[in-house]
Design a protein around this motif. Sequence first.
Motif, short mmCIF file in Angstrom:
data_model
loop_
_atom_site.label_atom_id
_atom_site.label_comp_id
_atom_site.label_asym_id
_atom_site.label_seq_id
_atom_site.Cartn_x
_atom_site.Cartn_y
_atom_site.Cartn_z
N LEU A 127 15.17 23.98 39.56
CA LEU A 127 16.11 23.22 40.38
C LEU A 127 16.00 23.60 41.85
O LEU A 127 16.03 22.74 42.74
N ASP B 146 14.43 21.17 44.63
CA ASP B 146 15.59 20.72 45.37
C ASP B 146 16.30 19.56 44.67
O ASP B 146 16.57 18.51 45.26
N SER C 4 19.46 18.66 41.51
CA SER C 4 20.72 19.23 41.02
C SER C 4 20.89 19.15 39.51
O SER C 4 21.90 19.60 38.98
N SER D 213 22.82 20.65 34.52
CA SER D 213 23.05 20.42 35.94
C SER D 213 23.57 21.68 36.60
O SER D 213 23.86 22.68 35.94
N GLU D 214 23.71 21.59 37.91
CA GLU D 214 24.29 22.70 38.65
C GLU D 214 25.67 23.03 38.10
O GLU D 214 26.06 24.20 38.03
N ASN E 7 26.13 12.37 38.23
CA ASN E 7 25.33 12.19 39.44
C ASN E 7 23.95 11.62 39.17
O ASN E 7 23.25 11.24 40.10
N THR F 259 19.27 8.52 40.33
CA THR F 259 20.25 9.40 40.94
C THR F 259 21.11 8.60 41.92
O THR F 259 20.80 7.44 42.23
#
Length: 149
Positions: free
Chosen positions: A27, A31, A33, A49-50, A123, A139
């Motif tokens: 990730l 760059d 998420s 995901s983050e 997202n 996205t």
Amino acid sequence: MLAKDIMTKEVIKVHKDEVVENVIKLLLEKDISGVPVVDDEGMLVGIVSEGDLIYKSKKFHFPLYFTILDSYIFLEKPKMIEEQVSKMTAYKVESMMSTEVHSAREDDTVEDIATIMNEKGVNRVPVVDESGKVVGIVTRKDIIKSYNM
């Protein structure tokens, strides 16, 4: 405009048996998420995901309980506690990924995908073929870019 017109076709994805540490590196390097999670056949089985990674770092919420006649009565469900501990101590992606994934098909409209994102609070939306294999991803940025097309 359709998903196939705006989706990223070279999808960065991870296997469900991947080590969480490697996903964090991926990730950061790319760059991005979040990434779709696939099984041995390339079928979509989850997404990490983050948000999932941040969950891993949160304080554990100990259940509230009370005692009656030397017995403990927990006010939370044991399954929920088990899920919290599993996600927070995950070593493999399969233990921490979100399994409720909202996906789309190539012929879904941009409006349909934007609606999924807004209503479900996601997202990114993986795009899958008829068999459930990941063929793309849309996205929020892809939707915004579509306004200029």
